[in-house]
Structures are given as C-alpha cells and as structure tokens.
Enzyme design. Structure first.
Site, PDB file in Angstrom:
ATOM      1  CD  GLU A 170      74.359  39.511  37.732  1.00 51.07           C
ATOM      2  OE1 GLU A 170      74.347  38.844  36.673  1.00 51.07           O
ATOM      3  OE2 GLU A 170      73.721  40.558  37.883  1.00 51.07           O
ATOM      4  CB  SER A 212      74.683  48.184  37.954  1.00 54.22           C
ATOM      5  OG  SER A 212      75.979  48.166  37.512  1.00 54.22           O
ATOM      6  CB  SER A 213      69.023  47.722  35.650  1.00 53.24           C
ATOM      7  OG  SER A 213      69.470  46.878  34.616  1.00 53.24           O
ATOM      8  CE1 TYR A 215      82.221  42.126  33.138  1.00 54.83           C
ATOM      9  CE2 TYR A 215      82.271  39.848  33.893  1.00 54.83           C
ATOM     10  CZ  TYR A 215      82.421  41.194  34.150  1.00 54.83           C
ATOM     11  OH  TYR A 215      82.782  41.603  35.409  1.00 54.83           O
ATOM     12  CG  ASP A 220      78.183  46.331  38.554  1.00 54.29           C
ATOM     13  OD1 ASP A 220      79.171  47.091  38.546  1.00 54.29           O
ATOM     14  OD2 ASP A 220      77.831  45.677  37.563  1.00 54.29           O
ATOM     15  CB  THR A 232      90.187  47.157  38.103  1.00 50.40           C
ATOM     16  OG1 THR A 232      89.074  48.002  38.369  1.00 50.40           O
ATOM     17  CG2 THR A 232      91.103  47.826  37.112  1.00 50.40           C
TER      18      THR A 232
HETATM   19  C1  GLA Z   1      80.133  44.884  34.907  1.00 47.99           C
HETATM   20  C2  GLA Z   1      80.392  43.905  36.052  1.00 47.99           C
HETATM   21  C3  GLA Z   1      81.336  44.503  37.098  1.00 47.99           C
HETATM   22  C4  GLA Z   1      82.591  45.079  36.445  1.00 47.99           C
HETATM   23  C5  GLA Z   1      82.226  45.955  35.267  1.00 47.99           C
HETATM   24  C6  GLA Z   1      83.431  46.422  34.511  1.00 47.99           C
HETATM   25  O1  GLA Z   1      79.403  45.994  35.351  1.00 47.99           O
HETATM   26  O2  GLA Z   1      79.185  43.526  36.671  1.00 47.99           O
HETATM   27  O3  GLA Z   1      81.656  43.547  38.071  1.00 47.99           O
HETATM   28  O4  GLA Z   1      83.472  44.056  36.081  1.00 47.99           O
HETATM   29  O5  GLA Z   1      81.358  45.308  34.347  1.00 47.99           O
HETATM   30  O6  GLA Z   1      84.208  47.251  35.308  1.00 47.99           O
END
Ligand code: GLA
Length: 386
Positions: A161, A126-127, A223, A173, A37
């Site tokens: 990123e 989220s490393s 993604y 993240d 989202t």
């Molecule tokens: C990854 C991305 C985030 C988010 C999630 C899904 O962790 O880095 O920004 O989009 O996927 O919610």
C-alpha cells in the site's frame, strides 16, 4: 454472493489453456473498535469475515506475472523485474506483493493467476488487504517454503500500500486478513505487535453492517492527511517530551501544552485519537464483564468522534447512525477508514428485524436506493484451499 473455488478455477482453466494450479483465499475484516489508532501505535479490535478473495496460481517458468481479474474481466502481463509495474491498481497489488516478497529474499518466479472476490469494494471491509494477503500467503507457500512468518506477511501487504498505491495505512487490515480465526476477534497492540484472540459470542446480540454504498477511495484521499496531522502533533509534543514517538505515548495534558503550537485542525484530530485510545480500553474491560451496553455506548462515541473531530464521515453514514440510535440499537458507528462504506452495528436479536427494515426503508426514501445489509460471520484468515 458466496464465492467458491469453482468460480475461480473454471475461469482460470478457460483463461490459461486448461491448466490448474494451487488455490488460496484470504478474507476482508470488520473492526469492533479502535479506528485510526493503528498508525498511532494504539490498539485495534478486528476480526476476519467470511467474504474474501480467492486466487488460483500456477508458476509459468518465465519472469512474468500473467494475471486475470475475473470480476473486472481485465487481463495484464507484467515483468517481476521491471520496477515500473502495471498501471491498473488491481494489478499493482499483486505486483507490489511479489516485489516486496523478493525484497525479503523469496525467490519469486513468474506465474499465471486468476482472482475474484466477494468483499464489496469500497465498503471499508478491506478488499485490498484481502487481495494482498492472499498473494503474500500464496507466494510464501509456492516459492518461499513458508519461511516468512505471518506478521511479516501482513507487513508485506502494508508495504505494498505504501510503496505501490500511495496509501500510508496502518497494519490492522492486513494483520486481520492473515491472522483471522473463525469465531474470534483479535485485540492487537499495534506498537508491540502482540495480540490475543477473543472468542466472540455475544449472546442475544448480532453484528450487522449497513453498507451506504457511498464508495470510499482511501488511496490519494484525505486519509494520508489525517495521518500527517497526528504526526504534526507528535512532533510538537516530542520537542518537550523526548521519547514520545506516537500519539499512543501522549496524554491529554501533553496535548494541552502544545495546543497553541499546532493548527486547530491537527489538535482536533489528536483529540479524536486520544479519546479513541480511552474507548478501546473501556471496551476491553466491558467485554470481559459481558457488558455490551457499554461496548455499544463507546461505539456511538467513536462515531461522534470520527464524524466531528476526525471528520471522516459523510451525510449518509451519519444518517444511518441516527437511524440505529432511533431504533434502540445498542451500538453503531462508521467502520474502517471512513469517507463512505459501512456502519457496524451491535444490535439485540429482538430489535434486528425492525432495525434493518427501517434502515432500508428510510435510506431509500432519502437517497433513492436501499443500503446493503451484511450479517457478520467471523471467519478464518489466509489459507490454501487446494
Ligand atoms: C483503513 C486502513 C487501516 C486503518 C483504518 C482505520 O482501513 O487501511 O490501517 O487505519 O483505515 O482504522
């Protein structure tokens, strides 16, 4: 494993001739609900975890970064002024953050650094955001007189990123890693940037992650395609409804209007996102009433949507979700970007033991190895340790 300052300092001293510098830490994250989202302008509900990255840093009087990855036993030296940067992704995070901070006018100088982490890689915790946020925070402190505000530091990680790793991620993240607060989840409105801390103390329940150990690699993955699908639907809707910028601004009727104009796949992705918007709001209401049954039910619905509409699940994660359901776990779903990694589970204290034992045994029976169980403790965000 619990990483300590000493684990990093001892390696830094060994690698850089006995010198010591300043030490910083930044965590990984969980997310209760609100998946995919963030880049659609919606809400997310993350919290920082205790696991994270620790880095020791000492300015070295040159224009070069000399970096040692303790976990990967890998060393590289690269110039701040050469736009190409290093090729290994674990060093590109550092390089990207330094360059993005320079863009903001921070007079970044060369430094020696060693870093390590205890966020499991590829687990959807989220490393990479932990690493980016650690260096963004450190560079702001060491070279920028802490003039850059926290949300901008999070955006530096996100821009890293986008510009250096090729992943068009949202802000969740890096936001969570920078802003985390022990004992609190955060509800972030990704469109306005406004957020609130939510004390997280669900009496009688625990949050536990079950890591399938299927490595998820978001960079260069579908993604970015998911994000593109959302943008395609928004572009079609905006032709009839000028002013619509993201799926946050769209409703079910608008999606119906353009169903014949967008691909079936794109429409299916948008269906997930609109549903997830509704679920996040329902969870906010339920949390205010302490109604964890509804929270859990929405988590299962999110899993279904991520699996069947957004199509970012895999067989192992669906299997773990089924086990949770069979064990009577209140809520369970894929966490993070998907394509592997963990499920997040909201489980009653009295069912916890049976659930983790059953998940381990059944998963091992089917896939030959046990999944890793990670109890969630909500920790603090980016900070200086010494
Ligand atoms: C990854 C991305 C985030 C988010 C999630 C899904 O962790 O880095 O920004 O989009 O996927 O919610």
């Amino acid at each position: 494993m619990k990483l300590t300052i000493d684990d990093v300092r001892s390696r830094f001293i060994k690698h850089f001739d006995g010198a010591t510098g300043s030490v910083y830490a930044s965590p990984g994250r969980i997310n209760l609900i609100g998946e995919h989202t963030d880049y659609n302008g919606g809400f997310v509900f993350p919290g920082a975890v205790q696991q994270g990255m620790i880095a020791e840093i000492k300015p070295n009087g040159t224009r070069n970064i000399r970096a040692y990855s303790i976990d990967l036993k890998d060393y590289a030296e690269f110039s701040l002024d050469d736009p190409k940067g290093p090729s290994a992704s674990h060093f590109r995070y550092l390089f990207g953050v330094a360059r993005e901070m320079m863009k903001l006018g921070v007079p970044v100088e060369g430094f020696d650094t060693a870093f390590a982490g205890d966020v499991p890689l590829g687990a959807g915790m989220s490393s990479s955001a932990a690493l980016e946020s650690c260096y963004a925070y450190a560079i702001n402190d060491l070279f920028g007189e802490n003039k850059i505000d926290k949300m901008t530091l999070a955006k530096v990680g996100q821009a890293t990123e986008h510009n250096y790793l090729g992943l068009n991620c949202g802000i969740m993240d890096q936001f969570a890693s920078v802003h985390g607060k022990a004992g609190n989840l955060m509800r972030l409105d990704c469109r306005s940037g406004e957020f609130e801390y939510f004390p997280w103390n669900p009496k009688g329940y625990k949050l536990v992650l079950i890591n399938s150990c299927v490595k998820h690699e978001l960079a260069g993955s579908p993604y970015n395609d998911r994000r593109k699908s959302c943008e395609n639907v928004v572009a079609a809707i905006a032709k009839r409804h000028p002013g619509v910028e993201t799926l946050r601004d769209c409703d079910w009727d608008m999606l119906e209007e353009v169903r014949g104009e967008v691909s079936e796949t794109d429409a299916l992705r948008a269906t997930y996102v609109l549903g997830e918007k509704d679920r996040v709001l329902a969870v906010c209401d339920a949390l205010e009433k302490g109604d964890y049954e509804t929270v859990g039910q929405k988590m299962y619905e999110t899993h279904h949507g991520l699996s069947k509409e957004y199509e970012v699940s895999c067989e192992e994660l669906d299997f773990l979700n089924d086990i949770a359901h069979d064990c009577g776990v209140t809520g369970s779903r894929i966490m993070g970007g998907g394509f592997g990694g963990c499920t997040i589970n909201l489980v009653e204290d009295n069912l916890y033991k049976n659930f983790v034992e059953t998940a381990k045994a059944k998963f091992k029976e089917k896939y030959g190895k046990e999944p890793i169980v990670i109890d969630v403790v909500i920790g603090d965000g980016a900070r200086k340790l010494c």
